[in-house]
Design an enzyme around this catalytic site. Structure first.
Site, PDB file in Angstrom:
ATOM      1  CE1 TYR A   1      -1.105   9.905  -5.622  1.00  0.00           C
ATOM      2  CE2 TYR A   1       0.990   8.845  -6.056  1.00  0.00           C
ATOM      3  CZ  TYR A   1       0.133   9.488  -5.188  1.00  0.00           C
ATOM      4  OH  TYR A   1       0.522   9.715  -3.899  1.00  0.00           O
TER       5      TYR A   1
ATOM      6  CE  LYS B   1     -16.325  -2.495  -5.630  1.00  0.00           C
ATOM      7  NZ  LYS B   1     -16.878  -3.374  -4.614  1.00  0.00           N
TER       8      LYS B   1
ATOM      9  CG  ASP C   1      -3.794   6.811  -1.035  1.00  0.00           C
ATOM     10  OD1 ASP C   1      -2.939   6.789  -0.143  1.00  0.00           O
ATOM     11  OD2 ASP C   1      -4.353   7.853  -1.419  1.00  0.00           O
TER      12      ASP C   1
ATOM     13  CG  ASP D   1     -15.876  -4.761  -1.639  1.00  0.00           C
ATOM     14  OD1 ASP D   1     -15.910  -4.229  -2.745  1.00  0.00           O
ATOM     15  OD2 ASP D   1     -16.275  -5.914  -1.431  1.00  0.00           O
TER      16      ASP D   1
END
Ligand code: NAP
Length: 474
Positions: free
Chosen positions: A160, A237, A362, A338
């Protein structure tokens, strides 16, 4: 002090102390109607809010609404390209809490997105998106009622911040040269890696300050939830990006242990500690047993089910986690991004609050919204330490504008979040009850009607849906 807007004659300002709002009984709340279908959903929503507040507090509390402008409506009033006038920014800053409908993303004029601009200008660092199922809502899932999560998404950094340079540009070439020739060779863990010369370059900064203020808010929110929902899952992640995504996880755990662990000192714990001083010969565990009758009620069978490793771990954290009160504390854990996508589908009831960086959040918030019935019903809020904006999460849906047919659910539920943030829980609960009953009795707008089985033949108009919600307060 304003150029083209006038605050209401009655009411007073909401102020903030330590990041929390202090709300008078008659606050002034600025609202942005929104472009496109804003003309339909805002009047419907305002009617629901006023009715709920009147029913809940019988006139003791009320909101004085203050109309402010952004988007196309602002251009009509303030002139070409005046999508976000200074009046609007000033009013949000001054009155603390605002609510808005959807805004058209301007084409031209050098503004990327009004929503992003509002978040950055007011440093609204937490984007909060609750995803909860209302029985009867059409959903692509078999058990959507099992999902009840709140996504806390960092709003100011990661992608962002929007710092990137196109392939072939002078700065991208300079950066690649610097990285390939100096910075990568100077970092042994990067070995002989090289960035392809025809790359575009984007920067993904994740700061300790940005991560910790987001996780702090998520934990504070978890502490206000019922016991069984007091969980915060740090999503990252970090197995691939150690110093950005992995650092987010580490900084999250750091703030959980440094700021929140000591806050669990309660009367019960103080009693146990003082009793230990009086009876130094008995163990802390014995002390705890004396005031926790349920402790001894554990059957031999259940105790046997706790494996040795777990028992050892529990013993080692007995003192640091409130003498057994870890069972009543906010659980902070983490999941790889994930994996959490899978688990929201397969084991949704194991999660409560998900704290995420910008890009992961998001994807995750839209995926979770889809499980409970789509974006038409998804509320959102952007919260900072000195102000907060509550907003519909869908866009302006221009083809439906002015037809009184679109679903006002998203902005109404954003208002529910706003009322809860203000501490007006009774009014918020009435609206949730009204929405739940309207949907379960199949009194819904076209978008939900067409997905119901069998499809509802005569959907309600936008304004009629608002009236149905109000009818079902009782
Ligand atoms: P959109 O306005 O969200 O509309 C896409 C479709 O979603 C609509 O055609 C409609 O589907 C459905 N939909 C949207 N709102 C709904 C509601 N309240 N109730 C029921 N269904 C609803 O997305 P878009 O067409 O991509 O974007 C239009 C403009 O909005 C763009 O300028 C975009 O930048 C802006 N935008 C603003 C925001 C924001 O202000 N937060 C967010 C996203 C987009 P059906 O026609 O199939 O029923």
């Amino acid at each position: 002090m304003y150029e083209k807007i006038v605050p209401p004659d009655t009411g007073s300002k909401i102020t903030f102390k330590d990041g929390e709002p202090i709300v008078p009984d008659n606050p002034i709340v600025p609202f942005i109607r929104g472009d496109g279908t804003g003309v339909d959903i805002w009047p419907a929503a305002q009617k629901v809010f006023d009715a709920a507040i009147q029913t809940a507090y019988g006139g003791k509390r009320q909101i004085s609404w203050f109309k402010i402008y952004a988007g196309d409506e602002a251009c009509d009033r303030y002139g070409t390209y005046q999508y976000l006038p200074e009046d609007t920014l000033q009013a949000i800053k001054e009155y603390g809490i605002a609510i808005k409908g959807p805004l058209t993303t301007p084409v031209g004029g050098g503004i990327r997105s009004l929503n992003v601009a509002l978040r950055q200008i007011h440093d609204l660092y937490a984007c909060v998106r609750p995803c909860k199922y209302y029985p009867g809502t059409p959903s692509p899932h078999k058990n959507p009622e099992k999902l009840d999560v709140i996504v806390y998404r960092e709003n100011t950094e990661d992608i962002y911040l929007g710092i990137e340079w196109p392939q072939g540009s002078e700065i991208a070439a300079k950066l690649i040269d610097l990285l390939n020739k100096e910075l990568i060779p100077a970092t042994p863990e990067h070995g002989k890696k090289q960035i392809p010369l025809d790359s575009g370059i984007g920067i993904k900064p994740i700061s300790k300050t940005g991560s910790q203020r987001l996780v702090r808010r998520a934990i504070q929110h978890a502490m206000r939830l019922p016991q069984h929902k007091q969980m915060v899952t740090l999503v990252h992640k970090g197995n691939i990006m150690k110093y950005t995504e992995g650092a987010f996880r580490d900084w999250g755990y750091e703030i959980a242990t440094t700021e929140f662990r000591t806050s669990c000192v309660t009367e019960r714990e103080s009693w146990i500690l003082s009793n230990k001083e009086k009876n130094p010969d008995i163990t802390l565990e014995e002390n705890a047993r004396q005031i926790e009758p349920g402790y001894d009620a554990l059957t031999a069978e259940k105790q046997a089910a706790i494996c040795r490793e777990v028992e050892n771990v529990l013993q080692t954290i007995w003192e640091t986690h409130g003498l057994g009160q870890w069972k009543e504390m906010v659980m902070v854990n983490d999941r790889i991004a994930d994996s959490i996508f899978q688990q929201l589908q397969t084991r949704p009831d194991e999660y409560s609050i998900l704290a995420t960086m910008n890009l992961n959040g998001d994807y995750l918030s839209d995926a979770a919204a889809a499980i409970v019935g789509g974006l038409g019903m998804g509320p959102g809020a952007n919260i900072g330490d000195t102000c907060a904006i509550f907003e519909a999460t869908h866009g302006t849906a221009p083809k439906h504008a002015g037809l009184d047919r679109i679903n006002p659910g998203s902005v109404i539920l954003s208002g529910v979040m706003m009322l809860e943030f203000m501490g007006w829980q009774e009014a918020a609960d009435l609206i949730k009850k009204g929405i739940g009953k309207a949907i379960s009795s199949q009194q819904v707008t076209y978008d939900l009607a067409r997905m119901m089985t069998p499809p509802v033949e005569t959907p309600l108009k936008c304004s009629e849906f608002a009236e149905a919600i109000i009818k079902y307060f009782n």
